[in-house]
Design an enzyme around this catalytic site. Structure first.
Site, mmCIF file in Angstrom:
data_model
loop_
_atom_site.group_PDB
_atom_site.id
_atom_site.type_symbol
_atom_site.label_atom_id
_atom_site.label_comp_id
_atom_site.label_asym_id
_atom_site.label_seq_id
_atom_site.Cartn_x
_atom_site.Cartn_y
_atom_site.Cartn_z
ATOM 1 N N GLY A 45 -128.124 -8.773 -36.486
ATOM 2 C CA GLY A 45 -127.248 -9.853 -36.907
ATOM 3 C C GLY A 45 -127.658 -10.328 -38.285
ATOM 4 O O GLY A 45 -128.809 -10.155 -38.700
ATOM 5 N N GLN A 50 -128.215 -16.061 -45.332
ATOM 6 C CA GLN A 50 -129.436 -15.261 -45.534
ATOM 7 C C GLN A 50 -129.405 -14.406 -46.796
ATOM 8 O O GLN A 50 -130.429 -13.870 -47.203
ATOM 9 C CB GLN A 50 -129.683 -14.348 -44.317
ATOM 10 N N CYS A 92 -136.412 -12.569 -36.798
ATOM 11 C CA CYS A 92 -135.347 -12.853 -37.766
ATOM 12 C C CYS A 92 -135.646 -12.111 -39.060
ATOM 13 O O CYS A 92 -136.802 -12.054 -39.488
ATOM 14 C CB CYS A 92 -135.300 -14.354 -38.032
ATOM 15 N N LEU A 93 -134.614 -11.562 -39.677
ATOM 16 C CA LEU A 93 -134.817 -10.839 -40.939
ATOM 17 C C LEU A 93 -135.344 -11.747 -42.039
ATOM 18 O O LEU A 93 -135.918 -11.269 -43.012
ATOM 19 C CB LEU A 93 -133.505 -10.176 -41.383
ATOM 20 N N HIS A 134 -128.151 -17.645 -32.654
ATOM 21 C CA HIS A 134 -129.146 -17.529 -33.727
ATOM 22 C C HIS A 134 -128.441 -17.492 -35.088
ATOM 23 O O HIS A 134 -128.835 -18.195 -36.023
ATOM 24 C CB HIS A 134 -129.977 -16.264 -33.481
ATOM 25 N N GLU A 135 -127.379 -16.679 -35.198
ATOM 26 C CA GLU A 135 -126.659 -16.571 -36.481
ATOM 27 C C GLU A 135 -125.950 -17.870 -36.838
ATOM 28 O O GLU A 135 -125.929 -18.273 -38.006
ATOM 29 C CB GLU A 135 -125.635 -15.430 -36.431
ATOM 30 N N HIS A 138 -128.152 -20.251 -38.420
ATOM 31 C CA HIS A 138 -128.356 -19.981 -39.853
ATOM 32 C C HIS A 138 -127.309 -20.716 -40.695
ATOM 33 O O HIS A 138 -127.603 -21.195 -41.786
ATOM 34 C CB HIS A 138 -128.236 -18.480 -40.147
#
Ligand code: NI
Length: 179
Positions: A45, A50, A92-93, A134-135, A138
């Site tokens: 995702g 991000q 997470c990225l 989660h997204e 963000h």
């Protein structure tokens, strides 16, 4: 085009995403960039925040077997219902070298727009529900480490500061199911 992913503690990750008011060709191209960046990372995702674009856009694909088959490209996503709870070990990225257990709703209902200008409503559970929540976090300037204990977060912050001091690059570790 692959875009560079921002890493904690970059302050741009704390921005709030604005609602998209028009789905233009440029916007669709940007969504394609987000998808390419997510697969390249690799991650399951990615949110526009991000890559430094404060707009309410996310992409999610939890199907590693057949990438693209279950790909979700969501504009202005809103969670309209939540049910139950689930604890998942998240990465997470944008949060390098770290995972932690986070509690979220086990099942959600969501509405969003797609790049081809359709409004959709659907339900998600388990990992898909986790990834979507989660997204969407963000888009509100929130990382999963904002949902763990203060002590754990403090220890992680110290670790990142040390990495920065040592001049080590803040690259997400490959192979981790980062969201
Ligand atoms: Ni993330």
């Amino acid at each position: 085009m692959i875009r560079p992913i921002l890493h904690y503690p970059d302050p741009r990750l704390k921005q709030n995403g604005q609602n998209v008011s028009d789905i233009t060709g440029d916007l669709v191209t940007f969504v394609d960039d987000l998808v390419a960046t997510m697969y390249n990372a690799p991650g399951i995702g990615l949110a526009a925040i991000q890559v430094g674009i404060p707009q309410r856009i996310i992409v999610v694909d939890i199907n590693h077997e057949e990438p693209g088959k279950d790909l979700l490209r969501l504009i202005n996503p809103v969670i309209t219902a939540r049910e139950g709870s689930i604890i998942w070990e998240e990465g997470c990225l944008s949060v390098v070298d770290y995972t932690a257990e986070v509690k979220r709703a086990a099942k959600i209902e969501l509405t969003a727009w797609t790049p081809d200008e359709k409004e959709i409503t659907f339900q998600a559970e388990d990992l898909l529900a986790v990834a979507l929540q989660h997204e969407i976090d963000h888009l509100e300037g929130k990382l999963f480490i904002d949902r763990i204990s203060r002590l754990k977060r403090e220890l992680y912050t110290r670790k990142v500061k040390k990495l920065i001091r040592e001049g080590r690059p803040l690259e997400a570790r490959k192979g981790q199911a980062a969201i």
